[in-house]
Design an enzyme around this catalytic site. Structure first.
Site, mmCIF file in Angstrom:
data_model
loop_
_atom_site.group_PDB
_atom_site.id
_atom_site.type_symbol
_atom_site.label_atom_id
_atom_site.label_comp_id
_atom_site.label_asym_id
_atom_site.label_seq_id
_atom_site.Cartn_x
_atom_site.Cartn_y
_atom_site.Cartn_z
ATOM 1 N N CYS A 42 -27.560 66.261 -0.182
ATOM 2 C CA CYS A 42 -26.687 65.554 0.747
ATOM 3 C C CYS A 42 -26.341 66.379 1.974
ATOM 4 O O CYS A 42 -25.799 65.851 2.949
ATOM 5 C CB CYS A 42 -25.408 65.101 0.053
ATOM 6 N N CYS A 58 -28.378 74.463 -11.549
ATOM 7 C CA CYS A 58 -29.515 74.789 -12.410
ATOM 8 C C CYS A 58 -29.554 76.295 -12.645
ATOM 9 O O CYS A 58 -29.639 77.074 -11.681
ATOM 10 C CB CYS A 58 -30.820 74.309 -11.781
ATOM 11 N N CYS A 61 -33.737 77.773 -11.765
ATOM 12 C CA CYS A 61 -34.253 78.068 -10.421
ATOM 13 C C CYS A 61 -33.157 78.196 -9.383
ATOM 14 O O CYS A 61 -33.438 78.522 -8.216
ATOM 15 C CB CYS A 61 -35.237 76.983 -9.987
ATOM 16 N N CYS A 81 -33.289 68.876 -12.857
ATOM 17 C CA CYS A 81 -33.279 69.557 -11.567
ATOM 18 C C CYS A 81 -34.410 69.019 -10.684
ATOM 19 O O CYS A 81 -35.564 68.912 -11.152
ATOM 20 C CB CYS A 81 -33.423 71.068 -11.779
ATOM 21 N N ASP A 406 -14.920 101.010 -56.117
ATOM 22 C CA ASP A 406 -15.241 101.992 -57.151
ATOM 23 C C ASP A 406 -16.258 103.015 -56.668
ATOM 24 O O ASP A 406 -16.565 103.950 -57.406
ATOM 25 C CB ASP A 406 -15.783 101.278 -58.398
ATOM 26 N N ASP A 746 -17.018 91.084 -70.204
ATOM 27 C CA ASP A 746 -16.376 89.778 -70.112
ATOM 28 C C ASP A 746 -16.400 89.043 -71.451
ATOM 29 O O ASP A 746 -15.381 88.517 -71.898
ATOM 30 C CB ASP A 746 -17.053 88.944 -69.015
#
EC number: 2.4.1.12
Length: 1045
Positions: A42, A58, A61, A81, A406, A746
């Site tokens: 413009c 952009c 470029c 673009c 540990d 366990d």
């Protein structure tokens, strides 16, 4: 304790006590610069951004385009673009369009998410117009006219004025008139409305100012009577309205009272309930089990009474193996007789213990995280586990996180300091938006669209900012790991120049850093309190037995009892994070239940895993065990303890005695308290050790630190209870805390609790409570199974073996069956290896373990196979297990049984009987890149030899059998089918092993080539010895049909 978050190191035996300072590390940030020119579309000058920099559309470029052209191109054009045809990316200050990618570089939600932007702007104009209409009294051709723009001379003096409904004293008497707005008929309005339609005029009613207003109806007797009548009606209406309002208020109050009473009643309800398996599923399952028992009896009756005379050794060996398999099946099957599920009520828990306007009455919980080697257990994984604990949905003053290092590694300490700093931002973010899971690594790795359904912009902005913060946090942690790869010659030094106390891993004092976060520590960025985070590294000296993980857990029990002493404990491995932020509340629904809670020693959650391949080649998820076996145990006396994801009652770990019977409970409490008061201090010291503070804390039923204890004394006792010689001549590891004597501490710890009359609970929330990582590589998986099996062998050969220990106590028979099965299963490796070898031997020798099958034998064999299949199908049905998971479990049962279980049995016998420790090392040979690359990583280990040998000899046996059948003609195919079925059964079960053994290798390792050549040579010699292409009766000579002459 007021230590200002500093590290405390010391040794009780050496009378050392050091307070170490540490400074914070500064951070540097960077910025980027941009450039710009005149718009080439413009011709306008390119504007500057908010940051004062030229606008660049952009980034590829830098083609000069102004913002209006850029936005128009993105909104109406091809979104690319004009010069390089690269798609435009969204720039700060511009709205989002379809096709834009999610970007985390900046936060610009006001412009990015322009939801219904045009509609919003239209609504804004309408609102402005309405506001102006209330202020304006006229309208011009161009729009709304404000009062300041109106001139008094513009008003027609011939038209008298009167305000709507009442006169205005500021207007002269000759300009009075009555104006009736055209919209008054729509409703009974008291105040005028702005009328902005210029097409509609307000018709004035001309009146003669010389006449009295009574002529027009004002001031007459009739008017006054009408006004009085109207006022009376208004008073009557007001009275009725007042009565109605009072009735409405009373109804609302009664309704609120009913709601409150209903909530109070609901708060008194049980916090959980049992959900038995539907009878339509469990009754057929039990019938099939009984039927299978009967078929097994018929099977053994036939097998024993019909020996194979020409292969008596093979027959006898197979009978012994099958009897052992049947006994093992019985030990495994009957503990599943009473499977149940459970349901919790978190709302009732809140109603009972979290009343509005009062402090929370939920019990405090101490959470233990154990780690050893930060190079094998990455600090980033440990940090995620700690962050998920700090962000748990539980009162912050009720949570304390203890990290047991540990290995006394400075890397772990520094990583924990970084974690505490990041937690100040992460924890408020989690609680503000109620995100799940609360481990950042797994939260940001979720493949979900968090922008879906137009979430509020605040969340998007803060999520992006938090993700950037976490990426920076990962960089810092990984930087610490990279720096720790090379240890300085003089050892590590802290930031203030103090040498790191744990430079010698096997000889260092105990270390504690109290209140990194929490009551006396740093708060989060919003000023809220955070859970307490404590670093602990117990003292280690040469010549002392430290008992590995069990010893570390017992040290955490003691130091937590001195510092916080919560009545409940949660232990997790460093790679098991909290996936459900309400996991602690789920456990409290059982522990704090006033009816059944006192009998429960621990609540076990199932283990779930991340990062496993979709097909779960090596049955890492272990779904059959966690969704079938554990549900069965929950219906008896409770599940076994699996080492992680378990909430304990501290009293159960300290005293290990459960009080039975509701009627005698109060009496026993009184007797116990009297005994405690009369028992000499020396007996407590023999049981718990020589720490009066710890003993006093242990005797507190509801937890809490003893009154009158100072910070200095508590800190001194904390160093004392983690000293290496504290457990000497005490019951630690024998009757108190985690039990020593096995690498699988366990199972042994849970077994001792059940022997003392306690029961456990299995909790499966809808959202998995915990998730961890599992070794998906074949060699690592086999070594994991080897460790479990070795622990079972150690228990089997110890005094705590469930076969002969614990009779006459609170252990139920079916629960004992389960514990016996958990320690004798490595013995199954011997008959399993022999049974997997039999098919190849039968094919190579031409013999078979079963004589010629009759019709009766065929029915018995078919009944046995059908009962096995039916049992498995019904188990999968009530357990919710898929057929893929079940089949993978069956395959790996064979793979692990002929490799890891066999080596564990051999190693356990050497260790217990001869005192020899045998280690099988793993060496990495090759690796591939890509997703699940570790799945295809080949690591040579001795554990691969037995299944590889079985695979090769069965394949060779199949080849030999088929060749023999081809050579001997049609009649030999019938007996061959049974042998082939037997051998193919072994090969199919070993298929995942073969697949993992080959992996994605471009070439085979040398060791595999050597073994293949060796085994091929051996079986080639066997081939020549058997000579399958020759008749069994000798060489048959026939006359050649060719004329050689």
């Amino acid at each position: 304790m007021d230590t200002k978050g500093r590290l405390v190191a010391g040794s009780h035996n050496r009378n050392e006590f050091v307070l170490i300072n540490a400074d914070e590390i500064g951070r540097v940030t960077s910025v980027k610069e941009l450039t710009g020119q005149i718009c080439q579309i413009c011709g306008d000058e390119i504007e500057f951004t908010v940051d004062g920099e030229p606008f660049v559309a952009c980034n590829e470029c830098a083609f000069p385009v102004c913002r209006p052209c850029y936005e128009y191109e993105r909104r109406e054009g091809n979104q690319a673009c004009p010069q390089c045809k690269t798609r435009y990316k969204r720039i700060k200050g511009s709205p989002r369009v379809d096709g834009d990618e999610d970007e985390d570089e900046f936060d610009d939600l006001e412009n990015e998410f322009d939801y219904n932007g045009n509609e919003r702007r239209d609504h804004q104009h309408i609102a402005e117009g309405a506001l102006s209409g209330r202020l304006n009294i006229g309208r011009t051709a161009s729009g709304i006219t404000t009062p300041s723009e109106l001139d008094a001379t513009a008003i027609n003096s011939e038209i008298p004025l009167l305000t709507y409904g009442q006169e205005d004293d500021t207007i002269s008497a000759d300009k009075h008139a009555l104006i009736i707005p055209p919209f008054m008929a729509r409703g009974k309005r008291v105040h005028p409305m702005p009328f902005t339609d210029s097409s509609m005029t307000l018709p004035p009613r001309p009146m003669d100012p010389k006449k009295d207003l009574a002529v027009y109806g004002y001031g007459t007797v009739a008017w006054k009577e009408r006004m009085e009548e109207w006022k009376k009606k208004q008073m009557i209406n007001f009275k009725w309205l007042s009565i109605k309002a009072i009735l409405v208020v009373l109804m609302e109050m009664s309704w609120m009272i009913l709601i409150y009473l209903s909530r109070m009643d609901e708060g008194r309800q049980p916090l959980s309930r049992k959900l038995p398996i539907p009878s339509s599923k469990i009754n057929p399952y039990r019938m099939i089990i009984l039927l299978r028992m009967a078929v097994l009896g018929l099977f053994f009756h036939y097998r024993i009474l019909h020996p194979v005379n020409d292969a008596y050794g093979l027959w006898l060996t197979s009978i012994i193996c099958e009897i052992w398999f049947a006994v093992s099946w019985i030990f495994d099957q009957f503990p599943k007789w009473f499977p149940i599920e459970r349901e919790t009520y978190l709302d009732r828990l809140s109603l009972r213990y979290e009343k509005e306007g009062k402090p929370s009455e939920l019990a405090a919980v101490d959470i233990f995280v154990s780690t050893v080697d930060p190079l094998k257990e990455p600090p980033l994984i440990t940090a995620n586990t700690v962050l998920s604990i700090l962000a748990v949905d539980y009162p912050v003053d009720k949570v304390a996180c203890y990290v047991s290092d540990d290995g006394a590694a400075m890397l772990t300490f520094e990583a924990l300091s970084e974690t505490s700093e990041f937690a100040r931002k992460w924890v408020p973010f989690c609680k503000k938006f109620s995100i799940e899971p609360r481990a950042p690594e797994w939260y940001f790795a979720q493949k979900v669209d968090y922008l879906r359904d137009k979430v509020e912009p605040t969340f998007v902005r803060e999520r992006r900012a938090m993700k950037r913060e976490y990426e920076e946090f990962k960089v810092r942690i990984n930087g610490l790991v990279a720096m720790a790869q090379k240890v300085p010659e003089d050892g590590w030094t802290m930031q203030d120049g103090t040498p790191w106390p744990g430079n010698n891993v096997r000889d260092h004092p105990g270390m504690i850093q109290v209140s990194i976060l929490g009551q006396n520590g740093v708060r989060d960025i919003e000023g809220n309190e955070l859970p307490r985070l404590i670093y602990v590294s117990r003292e280690k000296r040469p010549g002392f037995e430290h008992h590995k993980k069990a010893g570390a857990m017992n040290a955490l029990i003691r130091v937590s009892a001195v510092i916080s002493n919560a009545p409940y404990l949660l232990n997790v491995d460093c790679d098991h994070y909290i996936n459900n932020s309400k996991a602690l509340r789920e456990a409290m629904c059982f522990m704090m239940d006033p009816q059944a809670g006192k009998k429960i020693c621990y609540v076990q959650f199932p283990q779930r895993f991340d990062g496993i391949d979709r097909h779960d080649r090596y049955s890492n998820r272990n779904v059959v065990f966690f969704d079938i076996n554990m549900k069965g145990l929950d219906g008896i006396q409770g599940p076994i303890y699996v080492g992680t994801g378990c909430v304990f009652r501290r009293q159960a770990l300290s005293r290990k005695k459960n009080k039975k019977g509701k009627s005698k409970e109060n009496k026993k409490k009184r007797i116990d308290s009297e005994k405690s008061s009369l028992m000499p201090q020396i007996k407590f010291e023999k049981k718990f050790g020589q720490s009066p503070v710890f003993i006093a804390s242990t005797l507190l039923e509801d937890g809490g630190v003893p009154q009158g204890a100072t910070s200095a004394s508590l800190l001194k006792e904390a160093i004392h209870v983690i000293s290496c010689g504290y457990e000497d001549k005490t019951e630690w590891g024998k009757e108190v805390g985690w039990i020593y004597g096995s690498v699988t501490e366990d199972i042994l710890t849970g077994f001792k609790m059940h022997c003392h009359g306690w029961r456990s609970v299995y909790c499966i929330p809808r959202r998995p409570a915990f998730k961890g990582s599992a070794p998906i590589n074949l060699s690592d998986r086999l070594h994991q199974v080897l460790r479990w099996a070795l622990g079972s062998v150690e228990i089997l050969l110890s005094r705590h073996c469930p076969i002969w220990y614990g009779y006459g106590c609170g252990l139920k028979p079916l629960e004992r069956f389960s514990y016996i099965n958990s320690v004798v299963y490595p013995l199954t490796s011997l008959p399993l290896i022999v049974y997997c070898t039999l098919p190849a031997v039968c094919l190579l020798t031409g013999k078979f373990i079963v004589p010629e099958i009759s019709n009766y034998a065929s029915i018995v064999f078919m009944g046995l196979f059908i009962s096995i299949a039916a049992t498995s199908i019904l188990e999968m049905q009530w357990g919710g297990v898929g057929i893929d998971d079940w089949w993978r479990n069956e395959q790996f049962w064979v793979i692990g049984g002929v490799s890891s279980h066999f080596f564990a049995l051999f190693q356990g016998l050497l260790k217990v009987l001869a005192g020899v420790n045998t280690n099988f090392t793993v060496t990495s040979k090759a690796a591939d890149d890509g997703e699940f690359s570790e799945l295809y990583l080949f690591k040579w280990t001795s554990l691969l030899i037995p299944p590889l040998t079985l695979m090769i000899i069965n394949i060779i046996g199949v080849a030999v059998g088929i060749s023999d059948a081809i050579n001997n003609g049609y009649e030999s195919w019938g007996p061959l089918f049974g042998k082939l079925f037997f051998a193919i059964w072994v090969i199919v079960h070993l298929y995942p092993f073969l697949k993992g053994f080959m992996g994605k290798q471009d070439r085979l390792p040398t060791i595999i080539v050597v073994w293949s050549i060796l085994l091929a040579s051996i079986f080639s010699l066997l081939w020549v010895r058997i000579n399958p292409f020759l008749s069994r009766d000798g060489i048959v000579l026939e006359v050649c049909g060719l004329d050689c002459d």
